[in-house]
Design a protein around this motif. Structure first.
Motif, PDB file in Angstrom:
ATOM      1  N   ILE A 135       4.540  69.899  89.078  1.00 56.78           N
ATOM      2  CA  ILE A 135       5.071  70.826  88.087  1.00 56.78           C
ATOM      3  C   ILE A 135       4.002  71.880  87.848  1.00 56.78           C
ATOM      4  CG2 ILE A 135       6.008  71.110  85.763  1.00 56.78           C
ATOM      5  CD1 ILE A 135       6.566  68.041  85.816  1.00 56.78           C
ATOM      6  N   LEU A 136       4.418  73.132  87.935  1.00 58.96           N
ATOM      7  CA  LEU A 136       3.513  74.258  87.737  1.00 58.96           C
ATOM      8  C   LEU A 136       4.009  75.073  86.557  1.00 58.96           C
ATOM      9  CD1 LEU A 136       3.656  75.141  91.486  1.00 58.96           C
ATOM     10  CD2 LEU A 136       1.675  74.140  90.390  1.00 58.96           C
ATOM     11  N   GLN A 137       3.119  75.872  85.996  1.00 58.73           N
ATOM     12  CA  GLN A 137       3.529  76.768  84.913  1.00 58.73           C
ATOM     13  C   GLN A 137       3.033  78.170  85.218  1.00 58.73           C
ATOM     14  OE1 GLN A 137       2.287  75.927  80.841  1.00 58.73           O
ATOM     15  NE2 GLN A 137       4.184  76.872  80.167  1.00 58.73           N
ATOM     16  N   ASN A 138       3.937  79.112  85.036  1.00 61.00           N
ATOM     17  CA  ASN A 138       3.579  80.519  85.124  1.00 61.00           C
ATOM     18  C   ASN A 138       3.139  80.928  83.725  1.00 61.00           C
ATOM     19  OD1 ASN A 138       3.639  83.363  85.054  1.00 61.00           O
ATOM     20  ND2 ASN A 138       5.085  83.403  86.757  1.00 61.00           N
ATOM     21  N   LYS A 139       1.851  81.171  83.558  1.00 61.02           N
ATOM     22  CA  LYS A 139       1.313  81.457  82.227  1.00 61.02           C
ATOM     23  C   LYS A 139       1.824  82.766  81.653  1.00 61.02           C
ATOM     24  CE  LYS A 139      -2.515  78.649  81.593  1.00 61.02           C
ATOM     25  NZ  LYS A 139      -3.257  78.609  80.407  1.00 61.02           N
ATOM     26  N   SER A 140       2.140  83.734  82.503  1.00 60.13           N
ATOM     27  CA  SER A 140       2.596  85.017  81.970  1.00 60.13           C
ATOM     28  C   SER A 140       4.034  84.953  81.480  1.00 60.13           C
ATOM     29  CB  SER A 140       2.429  86.129  83.006  1.00 60.13           C
ATOM     30  OG  SER A 140       3.152  85.830  84.163  1.00 60.13           O
ATOM     31  N   THR A 141       4.896  84.153  82.126  1.00 61.88           N
ATOM     32  CA  THR A 141       6.295  84.063  81.694  1.00 61.88           C
ATOM     33  C   THR A 141       6.589  82.785  80.921  1.00 61.88           C
ATOM     34  OG1 THR A 141       7.005  82.960  83.719  1.00 61.88           O
ATOM     35  CG2 THR A 141       7.068  85.386  83.705  1.00 61.88           C
ATOM     36  N   LYS A 142       5.646  81.864  80.906  1.00 59.07           N
ATOM     37  CA  LYS A 142       5.790  80.550  80.262  1.00 59.07           C
ATOM     38  C   LYS A 142       6.839  79.665  80.939  1.00 59.07           C
ATOM     39  CE  LYS A 142       3.130  81.433  76.561  1.00 59.07           C
ATOM     40  NZ  LYS A 142       1.842  81.852  76.995  1.00 59.07           N
ATOM     41  N   SER A 143       7.288  80.056  82.132  1.00 60.56           N
ATOM     42  CA  SER A 143       8.276  79.253  82.846  1.00 60.56           C
ATOM     43  C   SER A 143       7.575  78.097  83.565  1.00 60.56           C
ATOM     44  CB  SER A 143       9.050  80.109  83.837  1.00 60.56           C
ATOM     45  OG  SER A 143       8.181  80.659  84.798  1.00 60.56           O
ATOM     46  N   LYS A 144       8.343  77.035  83.800  1.00 58.74           N
ATOM     47  CA  LYS A 144       7.831  75.871  84.518  1.00 58.74           C
ATOM     48  C   LYS A 144       8.543  75.798  85.867  1.00 58.74           C
ATOM     49  CE  LYS A 144       6.774  73.136  80.429  1.00 58.74           C
ATOM     50  NZ  LYS A 144       7.227  74.054  79.384  1.00 58.74           N
ATOM     51  N   ILE A 145       7.780  75.469  86.895  1.00 63.23           N
ATOM     52  CA  ILE A 145       8.300  75.386  88.253  1.00 63.23           C
ATOM     53  C   ILE A 145       8.209  73.927  88.696  1.00 63.23           C
ATOM     54  CG2 ILE A 145       8.034  76.184  90.628  1.00 63.23           C
ATOM     55  CD1 ILE A 145       6.441  78.622  89.303  1.00 63.23           C
ATOM     56  N   PHE A 146       9.359  73.339  88.962  1.00 67.32           N
ATOM     57  CA  PHE A 146       9.434  71.955  89.410  1.00 67.32           C
ATOM     58  C   PHE A 146       9.618  71.969  90.924  1.00 67.32           C
ATOM     59  CE2 PHE A 146      10.499  71.873  85.020  1.00 67.32           C
ATOM     60  CZ  PHE A 146      10.169  70.617  84.533  1.00 67.32           C
ATOM     61  N   ARG A 147       8.688  71.339  91.624  1.00 68.18           N
ATOM     62  CA  ARG A 147       8.753  71.272  93.090  1.00 68.18           C
ATOM     63  C   ARG A 147       9.149  69.859  93.513  1.00 68.18           C
ATOM     64  NH1 ARG A 147       3.909  72.638  96.247  1.00 68.18           N
ATOM     65  NH2 ARG A 147       5.419  73.105  97.873  1.00 68.18           N
ATOM     66  N   TYR A 148      10.244  69.782  94.252  1.00 65.57           N
ATOM     67  CA  TYR A 148      10.760  68.507  94.732  1.00 65.57           C
ATOM     68  C   TYR A 148      10.764  68.491  96.253  1.00 65.57           C
ATOM     69  CZ  TYR A 148      12.798  67.902  90.064  1.00 65.57           C
ATOM     70  OH  TYR A 148      12.985  67.769  88.717  1.00 65.57           O
ATOM     71  N   LYS A 149      10.518  67.319  96.806  1.00 67.39           N
ATOM     72  CA  LYS A 149      10.802  67.108  98.218  1.00 67.39           C
ATOM     73  C   LYS A 149      12.247  66.627  98.271  1.00 67.39           C
ATOM     74  CE  LYS A 149       6.369  66.111 100.355  1.00 67.39           C
ATOM     75  NZ  LYS A 149       5.549  65.103 101.057  1.00 67.39           N
ATOM     76  N   ALA A 150      13.052  67.332  99.046  1.00 67.42           N
ATOM     77  CA  ALA A 150      14.453  66.957  99.220  1.00 67.42           C
ATOM     78  C   ALA A 150      14.559  66.096 100.468  1.00 67.42           C
ATOM     79  CB  ALA A 150      15.321  68.195  99.335  1.00 67.42           C
ATOM     80  N   ILE A 151      15.111  64.921 100.300  1.00 70.05           N
ATOM     81  CA  ILE A 151      15.188  63.958 101.396  1.00 70.05           C
ATOM     82  C   ILE A 151      16.627  63.942 101.923  1.00 70.05           C
ATOM     83  CG2 ILE A 151      14.879  61.536 102.035  1.00 70.05           C
ATOM     84  CD1 ILE A 151      12.867  61.650  99.457  1.00 70.05           C
TER      85      ILE A 151
END
Length: 149
Positions: free
Chosen positions: A97-113
């Motif tokens: 899980i990452l966060q863009n500090k300028s937009t305050k959005s969170k980025i969820f990265r999944y491996k799709a199986i």
């Protein structure tokens, strides 16, 4: 005076390049309810390829842009391509899980199986400050996050 100008310019350039706005979050820093919600919404999108039925997002789940962009026609075209290339969707695994500090959005990265394991796909779901999906993206998995990919 020229030396100070050059030094000041160099410091300015270095400071601009080093102000990365994307930071990695510890999973414990994100509420379990949000992680569960995003995971379930991601599964819902990918599982629609197996069932041929897609339940559209509501305004509580996603932004109007995402709702208008994910149409049954677009889902159908994407699913045909994915079923042919990768086989049936099986599951997703939250990797970071990452966060863009300028937009305050969170980025969820999944491996799709998928059924066929030759290529690992990434499902990237971005949620805004209101915890609504603001972007869904599928790409080939890489261990290093690239915002432009």
């Amino acid at each position: 005076m020229k030396r100070y100008s050059v030094l000041l310019l160099l410091i300015l350039i270095i400071s601009c390049k080093s102000t990365h706005r994307i930071v990695k979050l510890e999973p414990s820093a994100v509420e379990n309810s949000l992680k569960t919600k995003v995971t379930e919404l991601g599964k819902r999108v990918l599982n629609s390829c197996n069932t041929s039925k897609f339940k559209p997002f509501t305004t509580e789940e996603a932004t109007p842009e995402v709702i208008s962009n994910i149409t049954p026609d677009k889902i159908s075209k994407t699913c045909k391509k994915f079923l042919f290339k990768y086989g049936k969707f099986e599951s997703i695994q939250l990797m970071e899980i990452l966060q863009n500090k300028s937009t305050k959005s969170k980025i969820f990265r999944y491996k799709a199986i998928y059924e066929r394991k030759r290529i690992i796909k990434e499902l990237r779901i971005t949620v805004n400050e209101e915890d609504k999906i603001s972007e869904i993206k599928s790409t080939d998995w890489t261990d290093i996050f690239d915002i432009n990919k």
